[in-house]
Design an enzyme around this catalytic site. Structure first.
Site, PDB file in Angstrom:
ATOM      1  N   SER A  74       0.840  -1.201   0.000  1.00  0.00           N
ATOM      2  CA  SER A  74       0.000   0.000   0.000  1.00  0.00           C
ATOM      3  C   SER A  74       0.870   1.244   0.000  1.00  0.00           C
ATOM      4  CB  SER A  74      -0.899   0.012   1.234  1.00  0.00           C
ATOM      5  OG  SER A  74      -0.102   0.294   2.375  1.00  0.00           O
ATOM      6  N   LYS A  75       0.199   2.351  -0.299  1.00  0.00           N
ATOM      7  CA  LYS A  75       0.926   3.620  -0.297  1.00  0.00           C
ATOM      8  C   LYS A  75       1.472   3.877   1.105  1.00  0.00           C
ATOM      9  CE  LYS A  75      -2.546   5.049  -3.554  1.00  0.00           C
ATOM     10  NZ  LYS A  75      -3.941   5.496  -3.543  1.00  0.00           N
ATOM     11  N   GLN A  76       0.713   3.419   2.109  1.00  0.00           N
ATOM     12  CA  GLN A  76       1.118   3.660   3.499  1.00  0.00           C
ATOM     13  C   GLN A  76       2.414   2.922   3.843  1.00  0.00           C
ATOM     14  OE1 GLN A  76      -2.169   3.235   2.610  1.00  0.00           O
ATOM     15  NE2 GLN A  76      -2.462   5.444   2.876  1.00  0.00           N
TER      16      GLN A  76
END
Ligand code: GLU
Length: 298
Positions: free
Chosen positions: A244-246
């Site tokens: 994920s971007k996170q």
């Protein structure tokens, strides 16, 4: 009913290897059905959005050859629709205001002896179901029980994963529609927009599968049609967590035709498609044929 598919990215960063899989799968499914494909930028959670990310995502999609059939829609411009849906739910008694702070909810759950579980949302203890008793409203929640107070159990079928069932009352509880910070919750916005855009088929990553029962509950509370669902495999990071971007997933490379083909190839591979082609147009056409053979009933 004419097929409409959609890709609904949150502009928290550029497309990465995981989000491209969802974009490609929803595009292929729309093409294979001879339907329309729309892109909706889910920018309701303004604090999580990054400036310029929506434009980057749209540019990446266009370089990959995944062109929406109508101009993209931004959720930030659609607040009035979400407000109208909440009004309807309030009028029918299905939604209610909630005055509880996070701390109060934790306190009530502790008193009830409910232990927090890893990776599970806390089930709201229902404190404000019977009214606010003079406390100011902070958020709005959906009542998740049947008319006679029983558990709300949702059965639905995923086109890839098969039969699914969730006890929304026990597993999720009365979930938030409008947050204490005034922002619209994903669940409400997504259901209102899927209906407003006449989406017939939701194709997205399996990380979202757990939200589907809540969305089905909201659709029936609002008298909206239930779309078909297909949740795709998700790309895992080396640590085994969802990419994920996170957790720092990097932007996919679309800077030249070779990079575009490599990016499409990697996303296609996740979807079980093995396509050999020299150009983007060929790749997409062959992938749509393979998709049709693999994911669509004869
Ligand atoms: N905006 C959500 C996300 O990027 C996806 C919503 C959906 O496909 O239903 O995770």
């Amino acid at each position: 009913m004419a097929y409409v598919g959609r890709f609904a990215p949150s502009p928290t960063g550029p497309l990465h290897a995981g989000s491209v899989v969802a974009a490609l799968a929803s595009w292929l499914d729309a093409r294979a059905h001879g339907g329309r494909w729309v892109v909706r930028i889910e920018d309701t959670d303004a604090p999580r959005c990054r400036p310029g990310a929506a434009e980057t995502i749209l540019l990446q999609l266009s370089r990959l050859g995944l062109q929406p059939d109508v101009p993209p829609v931004f959720q930030s411009t659609r607040q009035a629709l979400y407000g109208a849906a909440l009004d309807r739910l309030m009028e029918s008694g299905l939604a209610y205001p909630c005055a509880c702070t996070r701390k109060e909810i934790e306190g009530a759950l502790c008193v009830a002896g409910t232990e927090p579980q890893r990776h599970r949302e806390r089930v709201y203890p229902g404190t404000c179901r019977a009214g606010l008793h003079g406390r100011p409203a902070r958020a709005f929640r959906l009542r998740t029980s049947t008319a006679d107070g029983g558990d709300l159990i949702v059965d639905w079928a995923d086109r890839r994963l098969g039969a699914q069932r969730q006890n929304v009352t026990q597993d999720v509880g009365d979930f938030v529609l409008k947050r204490a910070d005034g922002l619209w919750a994903y669940q409400l916005a997504v259901v209102v927009d899927d209906a407003a855009q006449a989406v017939t088929d939701v194709v997205r990553g399996e990380d979202l599968v757990d939200n589907t029962a809540r969305q089905i509950v909201l659709q029936s509370a609002l008298g909206l049609r239930r779309p078909n669902y297909l949740h795709t495999p998700i790309v895992l990071a080396v640590d085994g967590h969802k990419l994920s971007k996170q957790n720092g997933a990097s932007a996919v490379d679309t800077h030249d035709p070779g990079a575009v083909l490599a990016t499409l190839g990697a996303a296609g591979h996740m979807l079980g498609l093995e396509v050999k082609a020299a150009t983007r147009a060929d790749w997409l056409a062959r992938a749509a044929e393979q998709w049709q053979a693999r994911w669509m009933a004869p």
